[in-house]
Design a protein around this motif. Structure first.
Motif, mmCIF file in Angstrom:
data_model
loop_
_atom_site.group_PDB
_atom_site.id
_atom_site.type_symbol
_atom_site.label_atom_id
_atom_site.label_comp_id
_atom_site.label_asym_id
_atom_site.label_seq_id
_atom_site.Cartn_x
_atom_site.Cartn_y
_atom_site.Cartn_z
ATOM 1 N N TYR A 118 -7.024 -15.330 -27.508
ATOM 2 C CA TYR A 118 -7.679 -16.203 -26.532
ATOM 3 C C TYR A 118 -8.663 -15.403 -25.673
ATOM 4 O O TYR A 118 -9.802 -15.823 -25.451
ATOM 5 C CB TYR A 118 -6.608 -16.866 -25.657
ATOM 6 N N HIS A 119 -8.226 -14.254 -25.209
ATOM 7 C CA HIS A 119 -9.102 -13.431 -24.367
ATOM 8 C C HIS A 119 -10.230 -12.783 -25.167
ATOM 9 O O HIS A 119 -11.340 -12.616 -24.649
ATOM 10 C CB HIS A 119 -8.287 -12.386 -23.608
ATOM 11 N N ARG A 120 -9.969 -12.444 -26.414
ATOM 12 C CA ARG A 120 -11.056 -11.942 -27.272
ATOM 13 C C ARG A 120 -12.136 -13.025 -27.410
ATOM 14 O O ARG A 120 -13.331 -12.754 -27.292
ATOM 15 C CB ARG A 120 -10.516 -11.563 -28.647
ATOM 16 N N ALA A 121 -11.700 -14.246 -27.672
ATOM 17 C CA ALA A 121 -12.644 -15.356 -27.835
ATOM 18 C C ALA A 121 -13.375 -15.661 -26.529
ATOM 19 O O ALA A 121 -14.558 -16.028 -26.547
ATOM 20 C CB ALA A 121 -11.914 -16.606 -28.339
ATOM 21 N N THR A 122 -12.699 -15.497 -25.402
ATOM 22 C CA THR A 122 -13.342 -15.733 -24.109
ATOM 23 C C THR A 122 -14.514 -14.788 -23.918
ATOM 24 O O THR A 122 -15.600 -15.205 -23.483
ATOM 25 C CB THR A 122 -12.321 -15.580 -22.962
ATOM 26 N N LEU A 123 -14.336 -13.516 -24.238
ATOM 27 C CA LEU A 123 -15.435 -12.558 -24.099
ATOM 28 C C LEU A 123 -16.595 -12.935 -25.021
ATOM 29 O O LEU A 123 -17.757 -12.886 -24.610
ATOM 30 C CB LEU A 123 -14.955 -11.127 -24.375
ATOM 31 N N THR B 155 -19.253 -4.557 -34.971
ATOM 32 C CA THR B 155 -18.378 -3.406 -34.736
ATOM 33 C C THR B 155 -17.114 -3.839 -34.013
ATOM 34 O O THR B 155 -16.005 -3.443 -34.381
ATOM 35 C CB THR B 155 -19.129 -2.325 -33.919
ATOM 36 N N TRP B 156 -17.270 -4.671 -32.998
ATOM 37 C CA TRP B 156 -16.124 -5.178 -32.241
ATOM 38 C C TRP B 156 -15.189 -5.969 -33.152
ATOM 39 O O TRP B 156 -13.979 -5.754 -33.137
ATOM 40 C CB TRP B 156 -16.652 -6.018 -31.084
ATOM 41 N N GLN B 157 -15.743 -6.863 -33.959
ATOM 42 C CA GLN B 157 -14.911 -7.659 -34.866
ATOM 43 C C GLN B 157 -14.201 -6.783 -35.900
ATOM 44 O O GLN B 157 -13.051 -7.044 -36.264
ATOM 45 C CB GLN B 157 -15.746 -8.748 -35.544
ATOM 46 N N ALA B 158 -14.867 -5.740 -36.364
ATOM 47 C CA ALA B 158 -14.237 -4.812 -37.312
ATOM 48 C C ALA B 158 -13.064 -4.093 -36.651
ATOM 49 O O ALA B 158 -12.019 -3.886 -37.283
ATOM 50 C CB ALA B 158 -15.260 -3.807 -37.833
ATOM 51 N N GLU C 13 -20.445 3.711 -24.284
ATOM 52 C CA GLU C 13 -20.320 2.301 -24.669
ATOM 53 C C GLU C 13 -20.941 1.380 -23.633
ATOM 54 O O GLU C 13 -21.397 0.287 -23.948
ATOM 55 C CB GLU C 13 -18.855 1.915 -24.936
ATOM 56 N N PHE C 14 -20.978 1.823 -22.378
ATOM 57 C CA PHE C 14 -21.539 1.012 -21.303
ATOM 58 C C PHE C 14 -23.046 1.183 -21.159
ATOM 59 O O PHE C 14 -23.650 0.575 -20.284
ATOM 60 C CB PHE C 14 -20.869 1.360 -19.970
ATOM 61 N N HIS C 15 -23.650 1.983 -22.015
ATOM 62 C CA HIS C 15 -25.079 2.278 -21.890
ATOM 63 C C HIS C 15 -25.858 1.906 -23.154
ATOM 64 O O HIS C 15 -26.463 2.766 -23.782
ATOM 65 C CB HIS C 15 -25.284 3.762 -21.563
ATOM 66 N N PRO C 16 -25.855 0.622 -23.532
ATOM 67 C CA PRO C 16 -26.647 0.251 -24.708
ATOM 68 C C PRO C 16 -28.144 0.437 -24.436
ATOM 69 O O PRO C 16 -28.611 0.166 -23.329
ATOM 70 C CB PRO C 16 -26.304 -1.221 -24.932
ATOM 71 N N GLY C 17 -28.852 0.937 -25.426
ATOM 72 C CA GLY C 17 -30.292 1.130 -25.295
ATOM 73 C C GLY C 17 -31.059 -0.010 -25.940
ATOM 74 O O GLY C 17 -30.466 -0.929 -26.516
ATOM 75 N N GLU C 18 -32.363 0.074 -25.873
ATOM 76 C CA GLU C 18 -33.213 -0.988 -26.409
ATOM 77 C C GLU C 18 -33.018 -1.210 -27.903
ATOM 78 O O GLU C 18 -33.232 -2.313 -28.400
ATOM 79 C CB GLU C 18 -34.676 -0.691 -26.095
ATOM 80 N N ALA C 19 -32.632 -0.174 -28.626
ATOM 81 C CA ALA C 19 -32.439 -0.298 -30.072
ATOM 82 C C ALA C 19 -31.085 -0.919 -30.426
ATOM 83 O O ALA C 19 -30.869 -1.330 -31.569
ATOM 84 C CB ALA C 19 -32.569 1.072 -30.742
ATOM 85 N N MET D 198 -23.084 -6.689 -23.285
ATOM 86 C CA MET D 198 -23.025 -5.886 -24.494
ATOM 87 C C MET D 198 -22.186 -4.628 -24.266
ATOM 88 O O MET D 198 -21.408 -4.227 -25.130
ATOM 89 C CB MET D 198 -24.414 -5.508 -25.001
ATOM 90 N N GLY D 199 -22.322 -4.038 -23.088
ATOM 91 C CA GLY D 199 -21.519 -2.869 -22.755
ATOM 92 C C GLY D 199 -20.032 -3.192 -22.750
ATOM 93 O O GLY D 199 -19.215 -2.400 -23.221
ATOM 94 N N LEU D 200 -19.665 -4.362 -22.227
ATOM 95 C CA LEU D 200 -18.250 -4.763 -22.228
ATOM 96 C C LEU D 200 -17.732 -4.959 -23.645
ATOM 97 O O LEU D 200 -16.610 -4.548 -23.968
ATOM 98 C CB LEU D 200 -18.059 -6.048 -21.412
ATOM 99 N N VAL D 201 -18.527 -5.565 -24.508
ATOM 100 C CA VAL D 201 -18.108 -5.766 -25.905
ATOM 101 C C VAL D 201 -17.949 -4.419 -26.598
ATOM 102 O O VAL D 201 -16.972 -4.176 -27.313
ATOM 103 C CB VAL D 201 -19.096 -6.690 -26.644
ATOM 104 N N ARG D 202 -18.891 -3.522 -26.377
ATOM 105 C CA ARG D 202 -18.798 -2.188 -26.972
ATOM 106 C C ARG D 202 -17.580 -1.441 -26.426
ATOM 107 O O ARG D 202 -16.875 -0.750 -27.165
ATOM 108 C CB ARG D 202 -20.091 -1.418 -26.709
ATOM 109 N N HIS D 203 -17.308 -1.599 -25.132
ATOM 110 C CA HIS D 203 -16.132 -0.982 -24.523
ATOM 111 C C HIS D 203 -14.853 -1.519 -25.166
ATOM 112 O O HIS D 203 -13.940 -0.748 -25.489
ATOM 113 C CB HIS D 203 -16.126 -1.238 -23.023
ATOM 114 N N MET D 204 -14.797 -2.831 -25.357
ATOM 115 C CA MET D 204 -13.580 -3.409 -25.936
ATOM 116 C C MET D 204 -13.397 -2.991 -27.394
ATOM 117 O O MET D 204 -12.270 -2.865 -27.854
ATOM 118 C CB MET D 204 -13.560 -4.923 -25.754
ATOM 119 N N ALA D 205 -14.474 -2.734 -28.102
ATOM 120 C CA ALA D 205 -14.345 -2.167 -29.459
ATOM 121 C C ALA D 205 -13.681 -0.801 -29.366
ATOM 122 O O ALA D 205 -12.781 -0.482 -30.160
ATOM 123 C CB ALA D 205 -15.720 -2.066 -30.127
#
Length: 170
Positions: free
Chosen positions: A24-29, A105-108, A90-96, A54-61
């Motif tokens: 449930y919480h994964r789906a909420t994010l 990546t998170w789903q994997a 993970e909290f610093h996504p760049g333009e690329a 995006m940083g939060l999703v990368r963090h949760m991965a």
């Protein structure tokens, strides 16, 4: 992509309940990120914080990988986004960096977490220890911690999303 979020069963065994709340919480994010551009998802919208969706999703991965693969399963799974040069990478996504890549990546990592936990008792202890803990922890503790981790960051996601486009709600 349309995220389907299912409320956990109200009358289930412990494992079903824990896994239900975690999903449930994964789906909420995921819902908090829907409909935004890559640029919006990279935006740290609540000053002075550097947090972005995006940083939060990368963090949760990274968190999924750490607790289920490294700690519980004892795998030698290195970091995805961070390193010595940027310990909070993970909290610093760049333009690329794209949502598509971050989401995949998170789903994997979620799939790997499920595989790591499958067939194990909630009472089973981890094969490794987290750097901040002196003792192994049970799979039950890991599930509970992950629910807490997602719930806390979903609160951050609520504020970030509202600051980006005014969207609110569960």
């Amino acid at each position: 992509m349309t995220t389907q979020r299912t409320e956990p069963a109200r009358n289930a065994d412990e494992r079903t309940m824990l896994e239900g709340w975690l999903d449930y919480h994964r789906a909420t994010l995921a819902l908090k990120c829907e409909g935004l551009t890559d640029e919006q998802l990279r935006t740290a919208a609540v000053a002075p914080s550097e947090l972005s969706l995006m940083g939060l999703v990368r963090h949760m991965a990274e968190v999924e990988r750490s607790w289920f693969r490294r700690v519980f399963a004892g795998e030698d799974a290195g970091p995805i986004y961070y390193g010595e040069a940027d310990p909070d990478g993970e909290f610093h996504p760049g333009e690329a960096d794209t949502w598509k890549d971050a989401y995949e990546t998170w789903q994997a990592e979620i799939a790997a977490s499920r595989r790591s936990a499958a067939g194990h008792s909630l009472d089973e202890l981890s094969r490794s220890r987290h750097h901040s803990h002196s003792e192994p922890c049970s799979l039950r503790w890991i599930h509970t911690h992950m629910i807490e981790e997602y719930a806390r960051h979903n609160g951050h996601a609520d504020l970030i999303r509202e600051a980006i486009d005014g969207a609110t709600g569960e």
